[in-house]
Design a protein around this motif. Structure first.
Motif: not given
Length: 419
Positions: A336-337, A355-358, A360-364, A414-418
């Motif tokens: 969980l995020l 999504a994937m964080d900066a 490269g790790q997946l989270h929900a 999801a696309v990681q938002e900047k």
């Protein structure tokens, strides 16, 4: 009230794989295989060139740069006569069958044409060394004759269909699609999206959503309709759904404990066996499951949109999956995020964004706006998070159950938002 695990046990015990039918591969997209498919041919069916160039015989040894060859003939894709080429070179086109005895291809860009006649090369010299077997697609390199290429229980998507065409499998054995009917109940519902609403009315948004979800889950919706809060009208509607061939009935609304929640009594009056009514989940606790007198399966989903969506995804779809002869659904476990809260003792289904964080790790990420009437949250969601523990707080970083929006739909990142 029973647990979700107990409810699922009842559901799967009531479902069995449907019979198989043979269909043309051209009509099989989205269907589920009832038998494995083995290839009756090799793919490629013959050794062929991967480049436009010249075929040579290397015999397992490199061919040195500067070597010269007379061009013995020409071979194009689709030429039916097998060419003989024990020596020299053959001009060859991409996809063309390799001349017998030749085993390597040098691209046209890596030769000098020393002699030609009427645009046809007659003698060439290699600019670069040729490695044995280079630029040749070998017979059976992709698929061997007799190889099992698709297994029983897999869904046929465009990639699978492409392979079926390539190996000449014109027909396949698939499971019959579960025949489903959908009944929306409620005098407040308006089915025409263009109709102006009067006081107290709402639009029947559950039905188009559930129809599409059922179809994507592999079912055939053979009947759908809207009925008011009237037991006699409901009985006639149910008769119509069964007459259309439905063996799974899904309804929305009228399953709680209000004055107009008539479905449990209406089903009992028809001799139905109510297997369970109310499950320890959130949302959708009043959900009902019954067997009708003729053996058809009945799901009574609550009327709130997200409660109905949860009922369809986590109760109806496991039954459809079993009827389609598919293996148990794979499940992700992701951290969980942020902290998430849930009611104690209730399995909770939450709309989430994977999504994937900066790093490269997946989270929900559990999204805001989880109330069962809220539809807009679905626009940002790409998965369901399921919280099953007994506590009311699930800390950030806890690995939780994550499932796709449908049982045949993997989680889409999801696309990681900047920032």
């Amino acid at each position: 009230m029973i647990s979700y695990a107990q409810a699922l046990q009842h559901l799967l015990a009531a479902a069995e794989a449907l019979p198989a039918q043979r269909v043309a591969a051209a009509d099989a997209e989205g269907r589920v295989l009832a038998a494995a498919v083995s290839s009756a041919q090799s793919l490629p069916p013959f050794d062929n060139s991967a480049m436009d160039g010249f075929a040579l015989r290397a015999g397992g040894q490199p061919v040195a740069a500067g070597s010269c060859f007379d061009v013995q003939g020409w071979q194009a894709a689709g030429d039916t006569q097998p060419a003989q080429g024990e020596q020299g070179a053959w001009e060859i086109m991409t996809g063309a069958r390799m001349p017998d005895g030749l085993d390597s291809v040098v691209p046209v860009e890596q030769v000098d044409v020393l002699e030609s006649r009427e645009g046809r090369p007659l003698r060439i010299r290699l600019r670069e060394q040729v490695k044995p077997g280079q630029h040749v697609r070998l017979c059976g390199q992709d698929v061997e004759q007799g190889e099992t290429v698709l297994t029983e229980g897999c869904s046929l998507d465009v990639n699978a269909l492409t392979l079926l065409y390539a190996i000449g499998a014109a027909n396949v054995q698939v499971r019959q699609r579960p025949a489903v009917a959908l009944i929306a109940t409620g005098k407040e519902l308006v089915s025409d999206a263009a109709q102006a609403l009067e006081s107290g009315q709402i639009r029947d948004s559950n039905r188009p959503y559930l129809v599409r979800r059922l179809e994507q889950a592999g079912a055939e919706v053979v009947w759908q309709g809207l009925v008011s809060d009237d037991e006699q009208a409901f009985a006639e509607t149910l008769d119509a759904a069964l007459a259309a061939g439905a063996r799974v009935i899904v309804s929305t609304g009228a399953v709680s404990q209000g004055r107009y929640d008539f479905i449990p009594d209406a089903l009992r009056a028809r001799g139905a066996d109510i297997v369970f009514h109310k499950v320890a989940i959130r949302p959708g606790k009043p959900l009902l499951f019954a067997r009708l007198a003729d053996g058809a399966l009945y799901f009574g989903l609550p009327g709130n949109p997200i409660s109905a969506a949860v009922g369809q995804r986590f109760f109806v779809e496991p039954v459809l999956r079993r009827m389609l002869g598919m293996a148990d659904e794979p499940v992700l476990q992701l951290p969980l995020l942020a902290d998430a809260r849930k009611p104690k003792g209730l399995r909770t289904h939450l709309r989430a964004r994977v999504a994937m964080d900066a790093n490269g790790q997946l989270h929900a990420q559990v999204l805001a706006g989880q109330e069962s009437f809220r539809l807009k949250t679905m626009l940002a969601a790409n998965a369901w998070v399921v919280l099953e523990d007994e506590g009311d707080l699930v800390p950030a970083g806890t690995r939780v159950r994550v499932q796709g929006w449908g049982h045949r739909e993997p989680v889409q990142l999801a696309v990681q938002e900047k920032s």
